[in-house]
Design a protein around this motif. Structure first.
Motif, short mmCIF file in Angstrom:
data_model
loop_
_atom_site.label_atom_id
_atom_site.label_comp_id
_atom_site.label_asym_id
_atom_site.label_seq_id
_atom_site.Cartn_x
_atom_site.Cartn_y
_atom_site.Cartn_z
N GLY A 2 -2.88 45.62 99.64
CA GLY A 2 -2.29 44.94 100.77
C GLY A 2 -2.85 43.54 100.98
N GLU A 3 -2.33 42.91 102.01
CA GLU A 3 -2.77 41.57 102.37
C GLU A 3 -4.14 41.63 103.03
N PHE A 8 -10.93 38.44 108.02
CA PHE A 8 -11.50 37.98 106.75
C PHE A 8 -11.00 36.59 106.40
N LYS A 9 -9.71 36.32 106.63
CA LYS A 9 -9.16 34.99 106.37
C LYS A 9 -9.83 33.93 107.24
N LEU A 10 -10.00 34.24 108.54
CA LEU A 10 -10.63 33.29 109.45
C LEU A 10 -12.09 33.05 109.09
N PHE A 11 -12.80 34.13 108.75
CA PHE A 11 -14.22 34.01 108.39
C PHE A 11 -14.39 33.16 107.14
N MET A 12 -13.62 33.46 106.10
CA MET A 12 -13.74 32.71 104.85
C MET A 12 -13.29 31.26 105.03
N GLY A 13 -12.28 31.03 105.86
CA GLY A 13 -11.83 29.66 106.15
C GLY A 13 -12.92 28.87 106.86
N THR A 14 -13.60 29.52 107.81
CA THR A 14 -14.69 28.86 108.53
C THR A 14 -15.85 28.53 107.60
#
Length: 117
Positions: A2-3, A8-14
């Motif tokens: 899945g996506e 996780f997206k926000l953490f890695m982006g930060t």
């Protein structure tokens, strides 16, 4: 599969933004100091060596240590300036030496010791 979750997206982006921002900060600050030194006048003044120090960092595991050398000069008006000095020049300067200091901003150029008779 899945996506990825939003957290996780926000953490890695930060993390990505912080790392890239840190690199950009170091680069911009280095360019700013470099251009400020280039714009400064070349100053030659009588000075006395007041102190010397070294800063050692790194050197754990497989990495080698880095050493930075600094000398503090005092001018006749009692003002002081600490300048980074190359290792070969550092070894020739002794605390208490008096002579002509030439620098451009925070960039050490040379120090000619006066010979007292």
């Amino acid at each position: 599969m899945g996506e990825l979750p939003l957290f996780f997206k926000l953490f890695m982006g930060t993390v990505f933004i912080l790392v890239v921002g840190g690199f950009l900060h170091v680069i911009v600050r280095g360019l700013w100091v470099w251009s400020k030194n280039n714009a400064s006048d070349l100053v030659t003044t009588v000075a006395t060596v007041r102190d010397k120090r070294i800063h050692v960092w790194g050197g754990s595991g497989e990495s080698s240590a880095n050493t930075e050398h600094y000398v503090t000069f005092e001018m006749d008006d009692q003002s002081r300036i600490e300048l980074p000095v190359r290792e070969d020049k550092y070894g020739l300067i002794v605390v208490g030496d008096r002579g002509e200091l030439t620098h451009q901003g925070t960039r050490f150029k040379e120090f000619h010791r006066s010979i007292q008779s």
